[in-house]
Design a protein around this motif. Structure first.
Motif, PDB file in Angstrom:
ATOM      1  N   ASN A  58       0.831  -1.228   0.065  1.00 27.78           N
ATOM      2  CA  ASN A  58       0.112  -0.051  -0.048  1.00 27.78           C
ATOM      3  C   ASN A  58       0.819   1.420  -0.025  1.00 27.78           C
ATOM      4  N   ASN A  59       1.968   1.127  -0.243  1.00 23.34           N
ATOM      5  CA  ASN A  59       2.909   2.465  -0.591  1.00 23.34           C
ATOM      6  C   ASN A  59       3.135   3.138   0.624  1.00 23.34           C
ATOM      7  N   TRP A  60       3.466   2.711   1.748  1.00 24.86           N
ATOM      8  CA  TRP A  60       3.958   3.370   2.936  1.00 24.86           C
ATOM      9  C   TRP A  60       5.571   3.360   2.783  1.00 24.86           C
ATOM     10  N   SER A  61       6.271   4.360   3.115  1.00 22.35           N
ATOM     11  CA  SER A  61       7.394   4.533   3.079  1.00 22.35           C
ATOM     12  C   SER A  61       8.148   4.105   4.037  1.00 22.35           C
ATOM     13  N   GLY A  62       7.512   3.936   5.352  1.00 28.41           N
ATOM     14  CA  GLY A  62       8.292   3.358   6.576  1.00 28.41           C
ATOM     15  C   GLY A  62       7.271   3.097   7.641  1.00 28.41           C
ATOM     16  N   ILE A  63       7.622   2.393   8.690  1.00 31.14           N
ATOM     17  CA  ILE A  63       7.008   2.344  10.055  1.00 31.14           C
ATOM     18  C   ILE A  63       7.967   2.496  11.032  1.00 31.14           C
ATOM     19  N   VAL A  64       7.502   3.297  12.116  1.00 34.38           N
ATOM     20  CA  VAL A  64       8.530   3.700  13.220  1.00 34.38           C
ATOM     21  C   VAL A  64       7.369   3.137  14.576  1.00 34.38           C
ATOM     22  N   ILE A  65       8.031   2.131  15.322  1.00 31.11           N
ATOM     23  CA  ILE A  65       7.334   1.356  16.306  1.00 31.11           C
ATOM     24  C   ILE A  65       8.133   1.760  17.685  1.00 31.11           C
ATOM     25  N   TYR A  66       7.449   2.555  18.502  1.00 28.30           N
ATOM     26  CA  TYR A  66       8.066   2.969  19.701  1.00 28.30           C
ATOM     27  C   TYR A  66       7.419   1.757  20.746  1.00 28.30           C
ATOM     28  N   GLY A  67       8.018   0.525  20.495  1.00 32.54           N
ATOM     29  CA  GLY A  67       7.805  -0.756  21.044  1.00 32.54           C
ATOM     30  C   GLY A  67       8.564  -1.842  20.286  1.00 32.54           C
ATOM     31  N   TYR A  68       7.846  -3.051  20.336  1.00 29.36           N
ATOM     32  CA  TYR A  68       8.565  -4.157  19.852  1.00 29.36           C
ATOM     33  C   TYR A  68       7.832  -4.771  18.709  1.00 29.36           C
ATOM     34  N   ILE A  69       8.659  -5.513  17.896  1.00 29.26           N
ATOM     35  CA  ILE A  69       8.144  -6.158  16.735  1.00 29.26           C
ATOM     36  C   ILE A  69       8.756  -7.603  16.703  1.00 29.26           C
ATOM     37  N   ARG A  70       8.046  -8.264  15.705  1.00 25.95           N
ATOM     38  CA  ARG A  70       8.739  -9.926  15.372  1.00 25.95           C
ATOM     39  C   ARG A  70       8.830 -10.033  13.849  1.00 25.95           C
ATOM     40  N   ASP A  71       9.007 -11.383  13.643  1.00 20.78           N
ATOM     41  CA  ASP A  71       9.194 -11.809  12.362  1.00 20.78           C
ATOM     42  C   ASP A  71      10.447 -10.954  11.667  1.00 20.78           C
ATOM     43  N   VAL A  72      11.562 -10.510  12.372  1.00 15.27           N
ATOM     44  CA  VAL A  72      12.557  -9.762  11.935  1.00 15.27           C
ATOM     45  C   VAL A  72      13.385 -10.104  10.636  1.00 15.27           C
ATOM     46  N   GLU A  73      13.603 -11.619  10.619  1.00 16.13           N
ATOM     47  CA  GLU A  73      14.291 -12.111   9.454  1.00 16.13           C
ATOM     48  C   GLU A  73      13.544 -11.936   8.257  1.00 16.13           C
ATOM     49  N   GLU A  74      12.096 -11.975   8.123  1.00 11.38           N
ATOM     50  CA  GLU A  74      11.289 -11.855   6.938  1.00 11.38           C
ATOM     51  C   GLU A  74      11.518 -10.254   6.622  1.00 11.38           C
TER      52      GLU A  74
ATOM     53  N   LEU B 259      -8.378  -1.671  19.995  1.00 13.06           N
ATOM     54  CA  LEU B 259      -8.132  -0.415  20.946  1.00 13.06           C
ATOM     55  C   LEU B 259      -7.152   0.168  20.215  1.00 13.06           C
ATOM     56  N   GLY B 260      -7.053   1.468  20.355  1.00  9.96           N
ATOM     57  CA  GLY B 260      -6.207   2.550  20.026  1.00  9.96           C
ATOM     58  C   GLY B 260      -6.730   3.638  19.309  1.00  9.96           C
ATOM     59  N   ASP B 261      -5.645   4.553  19.352  1.00 11.68           N
ATOM     60  CA  ASP B 261      -6.260   5.796  18.414  1.00 11.68           C
ATOM     61  C   ASP B 261      -5.357   6.233  17.280  1.00 11.68           C
ATOM     62  N   VAL B 262      -6.125   7.041  16.428  1.00 13.36           N
ATOM     63  CA  VAL B 262      -5.420   7.114  14.985  1.00 13.36           C
ATOM     64  C   VAL B 262      -5.382   8.654  15.019  1.00 13.36           C
ATOM     65  N   ASN B 263      -4.157   9.396  14.501  1.00 16.13           N
ATOM     66  CA  ASN B 263      -4.204  10.771  13.914  1.00 16.13           C
ATOM     67  C   ASN B 263      -4.204  11.611  15.302  1.00 16.13           C
ATOM     68  N   ILE B 264      -3.504  11.063  16.372  1.00 10.03           N
ATOM     69  CA  ILE B 264      -3.422  11.912  17.540  1.00 10.03           C
ATOM     70  C   ILE B 264      -1.940  12.511  17.847  1.00 10.03           C
ATOM     71  N   ARG B 265      -2.038  13.383  18.738  1.00 11.30           N
ATOM     72  CA  ARG B 265      -0.402  13.997  19.151  1.00 11.30           C
ATOM     73  C   ARG B 265       0.310  12.647  19.951  1.00 11.30           C
ATOM     74  N   LEU B 266       1.287  12.609  19.640  1.00  9.07           N
ATOM     75  CA  LEU B 266       2.277  11.518  20.625  1.00  9.07           C
ATOM     76  C   LEU B 266       3.347  12.373  21.223  1.00  9.07           C
ATOM     77  N   GLN B 267       3.505  11.686  22.419  1.00 14.06           N
ATOM     78  CA  GLN B 267       5.152  12.265  22.917  1.00 14.06           C
ATOM     79  C   GLN B 267       5.793  10.743  23.143  1.00 14.06           C
ATOM     80  N   MET B 268       6.998  10.725  22.491  1.00 14.75           N
ATOM     81  CA  MET B 268       7.771   9.485  22.705  1.00 14.75           C
ATOM     82  C   MET B 268       8.994   9.612  22.246  1.00 14.75           C
ATOM     83  N   ALA B 269       9.859   8.932  22.691  1.00 21.37           N
ATOM     84  CA  ALA B 269      11.388   9.162  22.484  1.00 21.37           C
ATOM     85  C   ALA B 269      12.011  10.571  22.430  1.00 21.37           C
TER      86      ALA B 269
END
Length: 162
Positions: A85-101, A124-134
């Protein structure tokens, strides 16, 4: 897109925010950037899944997962959707899996680290809100740039594709 966060910091000074050095690269692309779309969620990646299924138009999905190491907020299936779907990238202030793939995919992905346990889907969760992280104060519509040196956020586009 060629990005140098040191050069952008030199050129724009205090006009850019610099993230704390907490992120690690996991995607096949190590330099990426674009307009920010935000998600805030905690141990439930339902909203992340919803967003990567929408047109990314070269934007970057920035997810505040509260830095929880107990559940993965992103895996290879969702990264595949983001790529299609043509996303340039993803930033996760958290953890991920399947890293080899994920490492073989031509998309930028950074996160705090890895954990094999998936999330529960509770919607659950909110979309398009202000974030404070890192150390960043992030609003939807701002611009993020990522390379091997760091992560910066600006109120306007600083780099053009090409």
């Amino acid at each position: 897109m060629t990005i140098s966060t040191p050069d952008l910091c030199d050129e724009y000074g205090d006009e850019v925010q610099v993230a704390e050095p907490v992120f690690k690269h996991f995607g096949g692309i190590r330099q990426f950037g674009g307009e920010i779309v935000t998600v805030k969620c905690f141990e439930d990646n339902s909203k992340v899944g919803e967003m990567v299924k929408t047109p990314g138009n070269g934007r970057v999905l920035v997810v505040d997962g509260g830095a929880s190491p107990r559940r993965s907020l992103l895996g290879d299936m969702l990264v595949s959707q983001a790529l299609v779907n043509n996303w340039s990238g993803i930033v996760i202030y958290g953890y991920i899996r399947d890293v080899e793939e994920i490492a073989t995919m031509t998309i930028g992905v950074i996160a705090l680290g890895t954990i094999p346990r998936k999330t529960e889907k509770r919607g659950l969760g909110d979309v398009n809100i202000r974030l404070q992280m890192a150390g960043l104060d992030i609003a939807p519509g701002q611009w993020i740039y990522v390379d091997e040196t760091g992560v910066i956020v600006a109120d306007k586009p600083l780099v053009t594709a090409g």
